[in-house]
Design a protein around this motif. Structure first.
Motif, PDB file in Angstrom:
ATOM      1  N   VAL A 115      69.527 144.771 102.464  1.00  0.00           N
ATOM      2  CA  VAL A 115      69.401 143.462 103.102  1.00  0.00           C
ATOM      3  C   VAL A 115      69.780 142.377 102.102  1.00  0.00           C
ATOM      4  O   VAL A 115      69.338 142.402 100.953  1.00  0.00           O
ATOM      5  CB  VAL A 115      67.960 143.238 103.613  1.00  0.00           C
ATOM      6  N   THR A 116      70.589 141.457 102.530  1.00  0.00           N
ATOM      7  CA  THR A 116      70.992 140.341 101.664  1.00  0.00           C
ATOM      8  C   THR A 116      70.456 139.007 102.174  1.00  0.00           C
ATOM      9  O   THR A 116      70.609 137.986 101.508  1.00  0.00           O
ATOM     10  CB  THR A 116      72.523 140.260 101.583  1.00  0.00           C
ATOM     11  N   ARG A 117      69.808 138.999 103.372  1.00  0.00           N
ATOM     12  CA  ARG A 117      69.288 137.755 103.952  1.00  0.00           C
ATOM     13  C   ARG A 117      67.974 137.378 103.285  1.00  0.00           C
ATOM     14  O   ARG A 117      67.098 138.219 103.080  1.00  0.00           O
ATOM     15  CB  ARG A 117      69.080 137.930 105.463  1.00  0.00           C
ATOM     16  N   LYS A 118      67.839 136.101 102.950  1.00  0.00           N
ATOM     17  CA  LYS A 118      66.599 135.626 102.353  1.00  0.00           C
ATOM     18  C   LYS A 118      65.473 135.684 103.377  1.00  0.00           C
ATOM     19  O   LYS A 118      65.691 135.554 104.576  1.00  0.00           O
ATOM     20  CB  LYS A 118      66.768 134.194 101.844  1.00  0.00           C
ATOM     21  N   TYR A 119      64.263 135.875 102.872  1.00  0.00           N
ATOM     22  CA  TYR A 119      63.125 135.977 103.782  1.00  0.00           C
ATOM     23  C   TYR A 119      61.913 135.301 103.139  1.00  0.00           C
ATOM     24  O   TYR A 119      61.589 135.547 101.982  1.00  0.00           O
ATOM     25  CB  TYR A 119      62.803 137.443 104.071  1.00  0.00           C
ATOM     26  N   ARG A 120      61.260 134.430 103.924  1.00  0.00           N
ATOM     27  CA  ARG A 120      59.987 133.819 103.508  1.00  0.00           C
ATOM     28  C   ARG A 120      59.002 133.955 104.658  1.00  0.00           C
ATOM     29  O   ARG A 120      59.333 133.663 105.812  1.00  0.00           O
ATOM     30  CB  ARG A 120      60.168 132.331 103.185  1.00  0.00           C
ATOM     31  N   LYS A 121      57.832 134.390 104.367  1.00  0.00           N
ATOM     32  CA  LYS A 121      56.814 134.538 105.391  1.00  0.00           C
ATOM     33  C   LYS A 121      56.334 133.168 105.843  1.00  0.00           C
ATOM     34  O   LYS A 121      55.812 132.390 105.047  1.00  0.00           O
ATOM     35  CB  LYS A 121      55.646 135.360 104.847  1.00  0.00           C
ATOM     36  N   HIS A 122      56.519 132.865 107.151  1.00  0.00           N
ATOM     37  CA  HIS A 122      56.122 131.587 107.745  1.00  0.00           C
ATOM     38  C   HIS A 122      56.760 130.408 107.022  1.00  0.00           C
ATOM     39  O   HIS A 122      56.197 129.308 107.001  1.00  0.00           O
ATOM     40  CB  HIS A 122      54.590 131.428 107.734  1.00  0.00           C
ATOM     41  N   GLY A 123      57.924 130.660 106.401  1.00  0.00           N
ATOM     42  CA  GLY A 123      58.634 129.562 105.761  1.00  0.00           C
ATOM     43  C   GLY A 123      57.996 129.049 104.492  1.00  0.00           C
ATOM     44  O   GLY A 123      58.401 128.013 103.960  1.00  0.00           O
ATOM     45  N   ARG A 124      57.003 129.761 103.985  1.00  0.00           N
ATOM     46  CA  ARG A 124      56.313 129.297 102.776  1.00  0.00           C
ATOM     47  C   ARG A 124      56.263 130.406 101.725  1.00  0.00           C
ATOM     48  O   ARG A 124      56.484 131.564 102.018  1.00  0.00           O
ATOM     49  CB  ARG A 124      54.879 128.855 103.110  1.00  0.00           C
ATOM     50  N   GLY A 125      55.912 130.020 100.519  1.00  0.00           N
ATOM     51  CA  GLY A 125      55.749 130.979  99.436  1.00  0.00           C
ATOM     52  C   GLY A 125      57.075 131.418  98.831  1.00  0.00           C
ATOM     53  O   GLY A 125      58.141 130.931  99.194  1.00  0.00           O
ATOM     54  N   ARG A 126      56.961 132.328  97.886  1.00  0.00           N
ATOM     55  CA  ARG A 126      58.138 132.820  97.196  1.00  0.00           C
ATOM     56  C   ARG A 126      58.880 133.829  98.077  1.00  0.00           C
ATOM     57  O   ARG A 126      58.294 134.786  98.587  1.00  0.00           O
ATOM     58  CB  ARG A 126      57.727 133.480  95.889  1.00  0.00           C
ATOM     59  N   GLY A 127      60.167 133.631  98.246  1.00  0.00           N
ATOM     60  CA  GLY A 127      60.961 134.533  99.066  1.00  0.00           C
ATOM     61  C   GLY A 127      61.169 135.873  98.384  1.00  0.00           C
ATOM     62  O   GLY A 127      61.083 135.993  97.162  1.00  0.00           O
ATOM     63  N   ARG A 128      61.451 136.877  99.203  1.00  0.00           N
ATOM     64  CA  ARG A 128      61.723 138.194  98.642  1.00  0.00           C
ATOM     65  C   ARG A 128      63.102 138.195  97.976  1.00  0.00           C
ATOM     66  O   ARG A 128      63.995 137.474  98.387  1.00  0.00           O
ATOM     67  CB  ARG A 128      61.673 139.251  99.741  1.00  0.00           C
ATOM     68  N   LYS A 129      63.214 139.026  96.971  1.00  0.00           N
ATOM     69  CA  LYS A 129      64.477 139.061  96.242  1.00  0.00           C
ATOM     70  C   LYS A 129      65.577 139.644  97.124  1.00  0.00           C
ATOM     71  O   LYS A 129      65.326 140.431  98.047  1.00  0.00           O
ATOM     72  CB  LYS A 129      64.333 139.891  94.975  1.00  0.00           C
ATOM     73  N   THR A 130      66.779 139.233  96.852  1.00  0.00           N
ATOM     74  CA  THR A 130      67.952 139.772  97.546  1.00  0.00           C
ATOM     75  C   THR A 130      69.037 140.060  96.513  1.00  0.00           C
ATOM     76  O   THR A 130      69.130 139.350  95.496  1.00  0.00           O
ATOM     77  CB  THR A 130      68.508 138.752  98.569  1.00  0.00           C
ATOM     78  N   PRO A 131      69.836 141.106  96.766  1.00  0.00           N
ATOM     79  CA  PRO A 131      69.691 142.066  97.861  1.00  0.00           C
ATOM     80  C   PRO A 131      68.521 143.013  97.611  1.00  0.00           C
ATOM     81  O   PRO A 131      68.070 143.157  96.477  1.00  0.00           O
ATOM     82  CB  PRO A 131      71.025 142.799  97.840  1.00  0.00           C
ATOM     83  N   ARG A 132      68.085 143.675  98.689  1.00  0.00           N
ATOM     84  CA  ARG A 132      66.935 144.571  98.598  1.00  0.00           C
ATOM     85  C   ARG A 132      67.064 145.634  99.680  1.00  0.00           C
ATOM     86  O   ARG A 132      67.857 145.498 100.624  1.00  0.00           O
ATOM     87  CB  ARG A 132      65.633 143.794  98.783  1.00  0.00           C
ATOM     88  N   LEU A 133      66.277 146.703  99.533  1.00  0.00           N
ATOM     89  CA  LEU A 133      66.247 147.729 100.563  1.00  0.00           C
ATOM     90  C   LEU A 133      65.582 147.179 101.809  1.00  0.00           C
ATOM     91  O   LEU A 133      64.614 146.423 101.738  1.00  0.00           O
ATOM     92  CB  LEU A 133      65.487 148.961 100.079  1.00  0.00           C
ATOM     93  N   ALA A 134      66.111 147.553 102.955  1.00  0.00           N
ATOM     94  CA  ALA A 134      65.525 147.111 104.223  1.00  0.00           C
ATOM     95  C   ALA A 134      64.113 147.656 104.356  1.00  0.00           C
ATOM     96  O   ALA A 134      63.775 148.731 103.836  1.00  0.00           O
ATOM     97  CB  ALA A 134      66.392 147.572 105.383  1.00  0.00           C
ATOM     98  N   SER A 135      63.274 146.917 105.033  1.00  0.00           N
ATOM     99  CA  SER A 135      61.892 147.326 105.233  1.00  0.00           C
ATOM    100  C   SER A 135      61.840 148.688 105.917  1.00  0.00           C
ATOM    101  O   SER A 135      62.553 148.953 106.885  1.00  0.00           O
ATOM    102  CB  SER A 135      61.161 146.284 106.090  1.00  0.00           C
ATOM    103  N   GLY A 136      60.971 149.566 105.406  1.00  0.00           N
ATOM    104  CA  GLY A 136      60.814 150.894 105.983  1.00  0.00           C
ATOM    105  C   GLY A 136      61.824 151.914 105.497  1.00  0.00           C
ATOM    106  O   GLY A 136      61.854 153.048 105.999  1.00  0.00           O
ATOM    107  N   SER A 137      62.653 151.542 104.538  1.00  0.00           N
ATOM    108  CA  SER A 137      63.665 152.481 104.032  1.00  0.00           C
ATOM    109  C   SER A 137      63.007 153.651 103.301  1.00  0.00           C
ATOM    110  O   SER A 137      61.963 153.503 102.652  1.00  0.00           O
ATOM    111  CB  SER A 137      64.620 151.769 103.073  1.00  0.00           C
ATOM    112  N   ALA A 138      63.613 154.815 103.414  1.00  0.00           N
ATOM    113  CA  ALA A 138      63.106 155.993 102.713  1.00  0.00           C
ATOM    114  C   ALA A 138      63.293 155.809 101.206  1.00  0.00           C
ATOM    115  O   ALA A 138      64.321 155.283 100.768  1.00  0.00           O
ATOM    116  CB  ALA A 138      63.849 157.238 103.180  1.00  0.00           C
ATOM    117  N   PRO A 139      62.326 156.208 100.407  1.00  0.00           N
ATOM    118  CA  PRO A 139      62.474 156.073  98.959  1.00  0.00           C
ATOM    119  C   PRO A 139      63.488 157.078  98.412  1.00  0.00           C
ATOM    120  O   PRO A 139      63.791 158.090  99.058  1.00  0.00           O
ATOM    121  CB  PRO A 139      61.066 156.385  98.437  1.00  0.00           C
TER     122      PRO A 139
END
Length: 463
Positions: free
Chosen positions: A237-261
């Motif tokens: 995933v390369t899209r930025k993400y912030r929970k409810h528009g607040r706080g520190r965003g997750r780093k990008t790029p990153r593995l998509a949520s639920g990805s197998a390790p």
């Protein structure tokens, strides 16, 4: 090679050594080169400086100073050796092999000596370690270069290094870094490798693999069972993400949520892709006891990259010995997707070539018998040992001492090898194949009695 043979080949040796004349500015210094090389090629039991000098009737002190103190250009001699290989032994299907060797030493004065893992005795011992690059093509192989591995304990003690003549610029480097330095020197001298291979000591270092990829070098090398990756690369995933528009965003790029390790390559054998793939048997080469057959599985997978994300796809080969299934090896290959399993196996099982170089240089030339206390002497000894072995390999090739096997691929020590041959697919039971292979090996043993050359099984019999 014994003394009478050396005498017969003396004109060829003199002609060969004259190609290195410009490495020695003084005639008297140059005259010591044939003394040292002839001593290494002779049949005297010990091949350190003192026995070589005594056998040649020259002062021991003079030959010691030739190695450690006299003014001559050892780097130019190494480059000249590589130029000879480039101009007279290069061609398609050339393989470079990285490996290290260790030599037991007494005391604490030999450059780089300390108690460390010593492969020659299979345990920790007081020894030195040197890293090497070998060249193999068809029936020819030789060592191109070698460098001392300087432990951290030495690197941090500069007074000790200066006492041994180790330059201040020479510091601790991991073995894989030294291997890349040897590779870069060979490439600068015009050598080309279609492939390189190595053991898991180098394959376990992601920086080493990335270094080869950055040099656009194809490779197939062994990796440890703990090597990590994915059979099916997870989504990034390369899209930025912030929970409810607040706080520190997750780093990008990153593995998509639920990805197998990522998983260890050993654990991948139980995953789809490997699990539903049958073991296929390949006769990879002929050994002392007959044909060596390994069962193989192969697929493409994505290793873990430097950033923890899936890296560029690689070939992954799992191989186990038919007669000893507990012996399981994993190889990764950076090569075009269409590269055949046969080619991958040929490169992966080519490490015996550098092992043969070490065996010959230690038993025939005295690679492990340096007894000096100066780094320059050790470095020159490594280069002159490569030079002596190159002459030996050229004469062996010229006079037909070791010829390619039926498939045009050189054999193992005292045997003819084969290009990897598909022996039998999964439809044949393991019990039947194991019984056939044991019978082949028994036949090889019985036919080998009274001769130093093992039986060479032909393709039809192996199949």
């Amino acid at each position: 090679m014994d003394i009478p043979q050396i005498r017969k080949l003396k004109p060829a040796l003199n002609k060969f050594l004259k190609r290195f004349d410009d490495c020695f500015p003084r005639k008297d210094t140059r005259s010591h080169l044939p003394v040292y090389v002839s001593g290494q090629l002779s049949d005297i039991p010990e091949k350190s400086v003192e026995p070589i000098a005594i056998n040649a009737g020259v002062p021991v002190r003079t030959l010691q100073e030739f190695l450690s103190q006299h003014c001559w250009d050892q780097d130019r001699a190494r480059d000249r050796l590589q130029h000879i290989v480039r101009d007279e032994h290069a061609g398609p299907n050339a393989i470079g092999v990285f490996d290290e060797t260790s030599d037991v030493k007494k005391g604490n004065k030999t450059p780089g000596v300390q108690r460390q893992w010593c492969g020659s005795v299979g345990k920790k011992e007081n020894c030195i370690v040197t890293v090497h690059l070998a060249y193999a093509r068809d029936g020819f192989h030789c060592l191109l270069d070698g460098e001392l591995y300087l432990p951290e304990s030495w690197s941090s003690d500069r007074d000790r290094c200066r006492e041994a003549g180790i330059p201040d610029a020479m510091v601790y480097r991991p073995k894989w870094t030294i291997a890349l330095e040897l590779y870069d020197r060979a490439i600068t001298n015009g050598l080309h490798f279609d492939w390189v291979t190595f053991d898991e000591g180098y394959g376990s270092k992601p920086e080493f693999l990335r270094g080869l990829r950055g040099r656009s070098q194809k490779y197939v090398g062994e990796v440890p069972r703990s090597f990590m990756g994915w059979i099916k690369a997870p989504r990034v995933v390369t899209r930025k993400y912030r929970k409810h528009g607040r706080g520190r965003g997750r780093k990008t790029p990153r593995l998509a949520s639920g990805s197998a390790p990522a998983r260890r390559v050993e654990a991948m054998l139980d995953q789809d892709g490997f699990r539903n793939q049958p073991w296929v048997r390949w006769r990879v080469k002929d050994g002392h006891k007959g044909p060596m057959v390994w069962e193989v599985k192969h697929l493409r997978f994505s290793p873990v990259g430097a950033d923890g994300l899936p890296g560029e796809p690689l070939h992954l080969v799992a191989a186990r010995d038919v007669l000893n299934p507990a012996e399981l090896k994993f190889f990764v290959g950076d090569a075009p997707e269409e590269t055949s399993v046969q080619v991958l196996l040929l490169v992966a099982f080519s490490r015996w070539r550098v092992e043969r170089c070490f065996e010959d240089q230690k038993s025939e030339i005295g690679l492990d018998q340096y007894e000096g206390r100066r780094y320059q002497g050790l470095k020159r000894h490594l280069i002159l040992s490569c030079l002596s072995y190159l002459f030996l390999s050229r004469m062996r090739q010229e006079f037909g001492g070791e010829k390619p096997g039926p498939d045009g691929v050189p054999g193992t020590h005292r045997s003819s090898g084969v290009d990897p041959i598909l022996v039998v697919g999964a439809e044949c039971s393991a019990e039947a194949t194991g019984a056939n292979l044991r019978r082949d090996r028994a036949g090889a043993t019985s036919k080998r009695r009274g001769t130093a050359v093992p039986h060479q099984a032909d393709k039809a019999k192996a199949a």
